[in-house]
Design a protein around this motif. Sequence first.
Motif, PDB file in Angstrom:
ATOM      1  N   ASN A   1     -10.263  -2.349   0.054  1.00 39.97           N
ATOM      2  CA  ASN A   1      -8.980  -2.663   0.377  1.00 39.97           C
ATOM      3  C   ASN A   1      -8.097  -1.483  -0.237  1.00 39.97           C
ATOM      4  N   PRO A   2      -7.674  -0.604   0.573  1.00 45.47           N
ATOM      5  CA  PRO A   2      -6.982   0.561   0.097  1.00 45.47           C
ATOM      6  C   PRO A   2      -5.617   0.227  -0.439  1.00 45.47           C
ATOM      7  N   ASN A   3      -5.085   0.754  -1.536  1.00 44.98           N
ATOM      8  CA  ASN A   3      -3.606   0.459  -2.012  1.00 44.98           C
ATOM      9  C   ASN A   3      -3.018   1.881  -1.816  1.00 44.98           C
ATOM     10  N   GLN A   4      -3.768   2.760  -1.549  1.00 43.44           N
ATOM     11  CA  GLN A   4      -3.177   4.482  -1.336  1.00 43.44           C
ATOM     12  C   GLN A   4      -3.939   5.032  -0.164  1.00 43.44           C
ATOM     13  N   ILE A   5      -3.128   5.382   0.514  1.00 44.21           N
ATOM     14  CA  ILE A   5      -3.882   6.542   1.895  1.00 44.21           C
ATOM     15  C   ILE A   5      -2.824   7.670   1.766  1.00 44.21           C
ATOM     16  N   SER A   6      -3.089   8.765   1.382  1.00 46.42           N
ATOM     17  CA  SER A   6      -2.429  10.252   1.438  1.00 46.42           C
ATOM     18  C   SER A   6      -2.995  11.151   1.919  1.00 46.42           C
ATOM     19  N   MET A   7      -2.233  12.091   2.688  1.00 46.93           N
ATOM     20  CA  MET A   7      -2.657  13.275   2.898  1.00 46.93           C
ATOM     21  C   MET A   7      -3.047  14.410   1.895  1.00 46.93           C
ATOM     22  N   ARG A   8      -4.363  15.080   1.999  1.00 45.20           N
ATOM     23  CA  ARG A   8      -4.381  16.142   0.798  1.00 45.20           C
ATOM     24  C   ARG A   8      -3.842  17.270   1.262  1.00 45.20           C
ATOM     25  N   ASN A   9      -3.636  18.000  -0.033  1.00 43.92           N
ATOM     26  CA  ASN A   9      -2.983  19.241   0.018  1.00 43.92           C
ATOM     27  C   ASN A   9      -3.589  20.029   1.137  1.00 43.92           C
ATOM     28  N   LYS A  10      -2.757  20.824   2.070  1.00 44.98           N
ATOM     29  CA  LYS A  10      -3.497  21.670   3.256  1.00 44.98           C
ATOM     30  C   LYS A  10      -4.035  22.795   2.463  1.00 44.98           C
ATOM     31  N   ASN A  11      -3.604  23.264   1.371  1.00 51.54           N
ATOM     32  CA  ASN A  11      -4.098  24.558   0.588  1.00 51.54           C
ATOM     33  C   ASN A  11      -5.384  24.324  -0.101  1.00 51.54           C
ATOM     34  N   ASP A  12      -6.114  23.015  -0.229  1.00 49.96           N
ATOM     35  CA  ASP A  12      -6.911  22.570  -0.972  1.00 49.96           C
ATOM     36  C   ASP A  12      -8.090  22.124  -0.319  1.00 49.96           C
ATOM     37  N   LYS A  13      -8.470  22.863   0.885  1.00 53.77           N
ATOM     38  CA  LYS A  13      -9.296  22.220   1.803  1.00 53.77           C
ATOM     39  C   LYS A  13     -10.765  21.873   1.436  1.00 53.77           C
ATOM     40  N   LEU A  14     -11.406  20.827   1.621  1.00 55.05           N
ATOM     41  CA  LEU A  14     -12.744  20.621   1.359  1.00 55.05           C
ATOM     42  C   LEU A  14     -13.674  21.604   2.023  1.00 55.05           C
ATOM     43  N   ASP A  15     -14.667  22.129   1.108  1.00 51.80           N
ATOM     44  CA  ASP A  15     -15.536  23.094   1.657  1.00 51.80           C
ATOM     45  C   ASP A  15     -17.146  22.457   1.299  1.00 51.80           C
ATOM     46  N   PHE A  16     -17.491  21.805   2.669  1.00 50.94           N
ATOM     47  CA  PHE A  16     -18.666  21.157   2.253  1.00 50.94           C
ATOM     48  C   PHE A  16     -19.975  21.906   1.997  1.00 50.94           C
ATOM     49  N   ASP A  17     -19.686  23.259   2.528  1.00 46.79           N
ATOM     50  CA  ASP A  17     -20.914  24.162   2.443  1.00 46.79           C
ATOM     51  C   ASP A  17     -20.818  25.090   1.055  1.00 46.79           C
ATOM     52  N   ASP A  18     -19.869  24.733   0.200  1.00 46.09           N
ATOM     53  CA  ASP A  18     -19.679  25.450  -0.973  1.00 46.09           C
ATOM     54  C   ASP A  18     -20.859  24.889  -1.663  1.00 46.09           C
ATOM     55  N   PRO A  19     -21.649  25.729  -2.368  1.00 47.07           N
ATOM     56  CA  PRO A  19     -22.753  25.368  -3.500  1.00 47.07           C
ATOM     57  C   PRO A  19     -22.166  24.490  -4.527  1.00 47.07           C
TER      58      PRO A  19
ATOM     59  N   ILE B   1       0.952  -1.220  -0.107  1.00 46.65           N
ATOM     60  CA  ILE B   1      -0.031  -0.081  -0.033  1.00 46.65           C
ATOM     61  C   ILE B   1       1.059   1.130  -0.008  1.00 46.65           C
ATOM     62  N   MET B   2       0.659   2.362  -0.763  1.00 46.34           N
ATOM     63  CA  MET B   2       1.302   3.532  -0.850  1.00 46.34           C
ATOM     64  C   MET B   2       0.505   4.405   0.318  1.00 46.34           C
ATOM     65  N   VAL B   3       1.535   4.610   1.083  1.00 42.95           N
ATOM     66  CA  VAL B   3       0.951   5.588   2.452  1.00 42.95           C
ATOM     67  C   VAL B   3       1.890   6.652   2.522  1.00 42.95           C
ATOM     68  N   GLY B   4       1.102   7.807   2.481  1.00 47.07           N
ATOM     69  CA  GLY B   4       1.719   9.306   2.832  1.00 47.07           C
ATOM     70  C   GLY B   4       1.094   9.972   3.592  1.00 47.07           C
ATOM     71  N   VAL B   5       1.148   9.783   4.957  1.00 51.96           N
ATOM     72  CA  VAL B   5       0.529  10.362   6.007  1.00 51.96           C
ATOM     73  C   VAL B   5       1.264  10.932   6.875  1.00 51.96           C
ATOM     74  N   GLU B   6       2.667  10.720   6.736  1.00 49.83           N
ATOM     75  CA  GLU B   6       3.836  11.368   7.512  1.00 49.83           C
ATOM     76  C   GLU B   6       4.308  12.729   6.439  1.00 49.83           C
ATOM     77  N   GLN B   7       4.736  13.583   7.256  1.00 47.12           N
ATOM     78  CA  GLN B   7       5.034  14.868   6.466  1.00 47.12           C
ATOM     79  C   GLN B   7       6.593  15.006   6.751  1.00 47.12           C
TER      80      GLN B   7
END
Length: 355
Positions: free
Chosen positions: A171-189, A106-112
Amino acid sequence: MAEKQKVEQQIPAMYGTFRLKGRVDKIDTTNYDSETSTGRKRRAITLIMRTSKDNTVSVPLSAIAQDSVYFVKRDENGKEEERKIIPWDERNTTPLPEGFYPMSRIMVGVEQEIDENGQEKNKSQFKILYDAIEDVYNFVKVGDELFIRGDVTVESYENRRGETVSTVRLNPNQISMRNKNDKLDFDDPNFAEDNSITQPLIIQDVEIDEDNEKAAVNGLVIGRKREGTIEIEIEGKDNLMFAKTLKNLSVENPYGAITLQARISNEGSVGPQKVWDDVFNTWVVPKTRQGGFRTRYVYIAMVAESYDNVTYTEENVAEFRNTFCRGKQEFGSNTTETTTNTTTSHGSEDIWGSI
């Protein structure tokens, strides 16, 4: 005594995939450090991912320590060139030539880490699932945003009550942190949920409810020496014509296959958690939301040119089932539930939490 011959599967397995972008709502580490009944070490962790304002997806990870780890080197076409077997306790300390990776990984990229320009980036590495779970445990926290993708396994089994049910495992084969400058905005229409599975299946039956503008596609999934069933729900008047088309196709050819894309939806953890009761003048929790949630797969689209009325036939499906699925459910079961996942690889043995 004659050596037992390996039986090869004659019809193609139906490999599904999934992907999602979400924010970590909860991390269940209850069974992170445990043991099996035989005394083997086990790591398990479950990520509850919010993929929209009203929806969450559960991503369970579980792996058991093995005796050894297989590392392989492949050519440019993916064919195995060389294999090395490393004792379990030496898997992270044994130096290996360039190009060797764990067979099931699995490709893991959660450590910075900090790059040469002083910018923070993911420290992405190929690891076995057992070690990837440790990274998730150490570096992922509630509120982090992740991109997760991998394979889908659909498999039937008999539960303790003697009932035949099916599991749909992510069955994940990749878990990665998303770009902190591209936050998910669930309230955005204009927000668009990125959460789906893509699954080939043999159309067994299509149940249509015209009054409520709903339908359900019950499909058989041929796996690698196993089988399972999945139900994909179709909603909306505009999609009923497609459901009717699928029903006609299933009548014309009961073994016709198609690939559908569906959103993973969890009832009980979506939408309002309470409703107002006018009789008692109070807020109440709907009955459907008591006792947890049920995972549903809601139709999004058909994969273009995926209908196949040739590959699977009554004869080769029966041969497959008699060879690999004796004692399992009769063709036509449509009970589906989601359970914890195991790590799988299209080209390797399916061993819980292995290599």
